[in-house]
Design a protein around this motif. Structure first.
Motif, PDB file in Angstrom:
ATOM      1  N   PRO A  68       0.653  -1.181   0.053  1.00 39.83           N
ATOM      2  CA  PRO A  68      -0.115   0.101  -0.033  1.00 39.83           C
ATOM      3  C   PRO A  68       0.992   1.209   0.048  1.00 39.83           C
ATOM      4  N   ALA A  69       2.065   1.325   0.431  1.00 40.07           N
ATOM      5  CA  ALA A  69       2.910   2.464   0.740  1.00 40.07           C
ATOM      6  C   ALA A  69       3.819   2.714  -0.495  1.00 40.07           C
ATOM      7  N   ILE A  70       3.617   1.809  -1.453  1.00 40.85           N
ATOM      8  CA  ILE A  70       4.662   1.832  -2.817  1.00 40.85           C
ATOM      9  C   ILE A  70       4.451   3.383  -3.287  1.00 40.85           C
ATOM     10  N   ALA A  71       3.453   3.874  -3.608  1.00 43.66           N
ATOM     11  CA  ALA A  71       3.375   5.074  -4.011  1.00 43.66           C
ATOM     12  C   ALA A  71       4.272   6.230  -3.171  1.00 43.66           C
ATOM     13  N   ALA A  72       4.164   6.235  -2.083  1.00 44.84           N
ATOM     14  CA  ALA A  72       5.122   7.164  -1.119  1.00 44.84           C
ATOM     15  C   ALA A  72       6.088   6.812  -1.366  1.00 44.84           C
ATOM     16  N   ASN A  73       6.760   5.427  -1.302  1.00 40.11           N
ATOM     17  CA  ASN A  73       8.086   4.976  -1.468  1.00 40.11           C
ATOM     18  C   ASN A  73       8.739   5.248  -2.596  1.00 40.11           C
ATOM     19  N   ALA A  74       7.975   5.194  -3.851  1.00 38.26           N
ATOM     20  CA  ALA A  74       8.665   5.360  -5.073  1.00 38.26           C
ATOM     21  C   ALA A  74       8.868   7.184  -5.184  1.00 38.26           C
ATOM     22  N   ALA A  75       7.788   7.943  -4.622  1.00 38.67           N
ATOM     23  CA  ALA A  75       8.118   9.304  -4.844  1.00 38.67           C
ATOM     24  C   ALA A  75       9.160   9.891  -3.930  1.00 38.67           C
ATOM     25  N   ARG A  76       9.563   9.052  -2.793  1.00 40.94           N
ATOM     26  CA  ARG A  76      10.670   9.328  -2.037  1.00 40.94           C
ATOM     27  C   ARG A  76      11.868   9.106  -2.671  1.00 40.94           C
ATOM     28  N   SER A  77      11.793   7.748  -3.275  1.00 41.07           N
ATOM     29  CA  SER A  77      13.174   7.281  -3.980  1.00 41.07           C
ATOM     30  C   SER A  77      13.452   8.399  -5.252  1.00 41.07           C
ATOM     31  N   ALA A  78      12.139   8.890  -5.908  1.00 43.39           N
ATOM     32  CA  ALA A  78      12.406   9.890  -6.897  1.00 43.39           C
ATOM     33  C   ALA A  78      13.165  11.094  -6.621  1.00 43.39           C
ATOM     34  N   ARG A  79      12.604  11.466  -5.295  1.00 43.57           N
ATOM     35  CA  ARG A  79      13.266  12.898  -4.822  1.00 43.57           C
ATOM     36  C   ARG A  79      14.738  12.681  -4.671  1.00 43.57           C
ATOM     37  N   HIS A  80      15.147  11.416  -3.837  1.00 40.60           N
ATOM     38  CA  HIS A  80      16.562  11.097  -3.455  1.00 40.60           C
ATOM     39  C   HIS A  80      17.279  11.166  -5.130  1.00 40.60           C
ATOM     40  N   MET A  81      16.598  10.524  -6.026  1.00 38.94           N
ATOM     41  CA  MET A  81      17.328  10.602  -7.214  1.00 38.94           C
ATOM     42  C   MET A  81      17.424  12.029  -7.779  1.00 38.94           C
ATOM     43  N   ALA A  82      16.490  12.836  -7.561  1.00 35.35           N
ATOM     44  CA  ALA A  82      16.550  14.129  -8.236  1.00 35.35           C
ATOM     45  C   ALA A  82      17.676  14.854  -7.125  1.00 35.35           C
ATOM     46  N   ASP A  83      17.729  14.678  -5.844  1.00 36.42           N
ATOM     47  CA  ASP A  83      18.922  15.314  -5.117  1.00 36.42           C
ATOM     48  C   ASP A  83      20.422  14.873  -5.736  1.00 36.42           C
ATOM     49  N   ALA A  84      20.495  13.653  -6.100  1.00 42.51           N
ATOM     50  CA  ALA A  84      21.699  13.080  -6.483  1.00 42.51           C
ATOM     51  C   ALA A  84      21.935  13.762  -7.796  1.00 42.51           C
ATOM     52  N   GLN A  85      20.958  13.934  -8.645  1.00 41.77           N
ATOM     53  CA  GLN A  85      21.207  14.614 -10.133  1.00 41.77           C
ATOM     54  C   GLN A  85      21.553  15.936  -9.828  1.00 41.77           C
ATOM     55  N   ARG A  86      21.227  16.716  -8.789  1.00 42.89           N
ATOM     56  CA  ARG A  86      21.436  17.901  -8.687  1.00 42.89           C
ATOM     57  C   ARG A  86      23.022  18.164  -8.276  1.00 42.89           C
ATOM     58  N   LEU A  87      23.457  17.230  -7.376  1.00 47.56           N
ATOM     59  CA  LEU A  87      24.853  17.058  -7.136  1.00 47.56           C
ATOM     60  C   LEU A  87      25.753  16.505  -8.368  1.00 47.56           C
ATOM     61  N   LEU A  88      25.085  15.958  -9.204  1.00 45.06           N
ATOM     62  CA  LEU A  88      26.030  15.358 -10.309  1.00 45.06           C
ATOM     63  C   LEU A  88      26.019  16.660 -11.399  1.00 45.06           C
ATOM     64  N   ASP A  89      24.955  17.540 -11.371  1.00 44.20           N
ATOM     65  CA  ASP A  89      24.985  18.473 -12.286  1.00 44.20           C
ATOM     66  C   ASP A  89      25.853  19.596 -11.748  1.00 44.20           C
ATOM     67  N   ALA A  90      25.875  19.650 -10.461  1.00 41.91           N
ATOM     68  CA  ALA A  90      26.850  20.866  -9.904  1.00 41.91           C
ATOM     69  C   ALA A  90      28.179  20.511 -10.129  1.00 41.91           C
ATOM     70  N   LEU A  91      28.746  19.227  -9.838  1.00 42.48           N
ATOM     71  CA  LEU A  91      29.876  18.811 -10.021  1.00 42.48           C
ATOM     72  C   LEU A  91      30.293  19.088 -11.666  1.00 42.48           C
ATOM     73  N   ALA A  92      29.417  18.671 -12.660  1.00 40.46           N
ATOM     74  CA  ALA A  92      29.452  18.731 -14.014  1.00 40.46           C
ATOM     75  C   ALA A  92      29.943  20.089 -14.230  1.00 40.46           C
ATOM     76  N   GLU A  93      28.925  21.071 -13.785  1.00 41.05           N
ATOM     77  CA  GLU A  93      29.061  22.498 -14.265  1.00 41.05           C
ATOM     78  C   GLU A  93      30.510  22.949 -13.690  1.00 41.05           C
TER      79      GLU A  93
END
Length: 290
Positions: A68-93
């Protein structure tokens, strides 16, 4: 892709904002119904031919029933991935600031960081130039070919929507298409001062002005011929200069090899008059009073 769509992202000259991403479908329907507001339901959402329709109708309900909590867990994982992508972009910049040369990428700067960080910089550069990202296989091949090919070669890697080449220690990126040949046509430039050269080649125009591409109007014949093959062509780029082949001039001025055959050349009979707006034959260059 796992970071899902961002709530706020650059788009053209502005930003694309999605303020309702965190609101559930059920909450939206409840809000609309309570206020008796009409809405439009995209018919593709329920069409099983599309992946998202298939997932919504068959896969996601089964997952929710089991977890039942899969939607919330997926959303949380997506936020973690977005945070990681921002760090990767900052390094790439940071890497991009050190390795860029205009819109080009300096090979020494890319090779100097190496490994996964170099791949991250390549992804950032490709996105920055608004080209579609390649597959992981093509990205690995791109890094290997550009850093390992012989120094005097011009390696090329292309995928749908993008084309990357190397020349003199710089990486260039463009759309994936091979330019057509410049048409061999006669040009009555006095009656028609502008001529379309064909898809991807642009427009050739004769207009009043001075500069590197200037020609003396009274000394030009009524008809010029446009050609696109520079093989063996030569001219004197200045009155006090010796006769130079186009091959030599292109190399000296860093004109990339893959566009040389697509630069329009103007001829008067057998005599080369101009190489687009790059160089003109000294014989046809205007004097101070022209």
């Amino acid at each position: 892709g796992l970071a899902a769509m961002p709530a706020n992202a650059p788009f053209a000259a502005g930003r694309h904002v999605r303020p309702l991403l965190g609101v559930t479908h059920a909450a939206l329907l409840e809000y609309l119904a309570a206020r008796r507001l009409e809405w439009f339901e995209d018919p593709m959402n329920a069409d099983l031919r599309f992946d998202r329709g298939f997932l919504r109708a068959t896969v996601i309900p089964a997952l929710r029933k089991r977890w039942p909590a899969i939607a919330a867990n997926a959303a949380r994982s997506a936020r973690h991935m977005a945070d990681a992508q921002r760090l990767l972009d900052a390094l790439a910049e940071r890497d991009w600031t050190r390795a860029r040369d205009g819109s080009r990428l300096d090979l020494a700067g890319l090779a100097g960081i190496g490994g996964e960080r170099a791949l991250n910089l390549l992804r950032y550069w490709i996105r920055h130039e608004r080209r579609p990202l390649p597959s992981a296989h093509n990205l690995d091949r791109l890094l290997a070919m550009m850093t390992q090919a012989a120094g005097d070669s011009t390696p090329r890697v292309h995928w749908p929507g993008a084309d990357v080449r190397r020349y003199r220690g710089r990486l260039y990126i463009a759309e994936t298409h091979d330019l057509p040949q410049v048409p061999g046509v006669a040009w009555d430039w006095r009656r028609k001062p502008q001529i379309e050269l064909g898809a991807g080649l642009g427009t050739l125009t004769l207009a009043e002005g001075r500069g590197a591409g200037a020609l003396a109007r009274p000394r030009l014949p009524d008809a010029l011929e446009i050609r696109g093959d520079p093989a063996g062509a030569a001219l004197r780029p200045a009155p006090d200069a010796r006769r130079r082949t186009l091959r030599n001039l292109f190399q000296e001025h860093g004109v990339v090899p893959w566009v040389r055959a697509h630069i329009p050349l103007l001829f008067a009979g057998k005599n080369l008059v101009a190489v687009a707006d790059l160089w003109t034959e000294a014989k046809y260059q205007p004097r101070d009073d022209e």
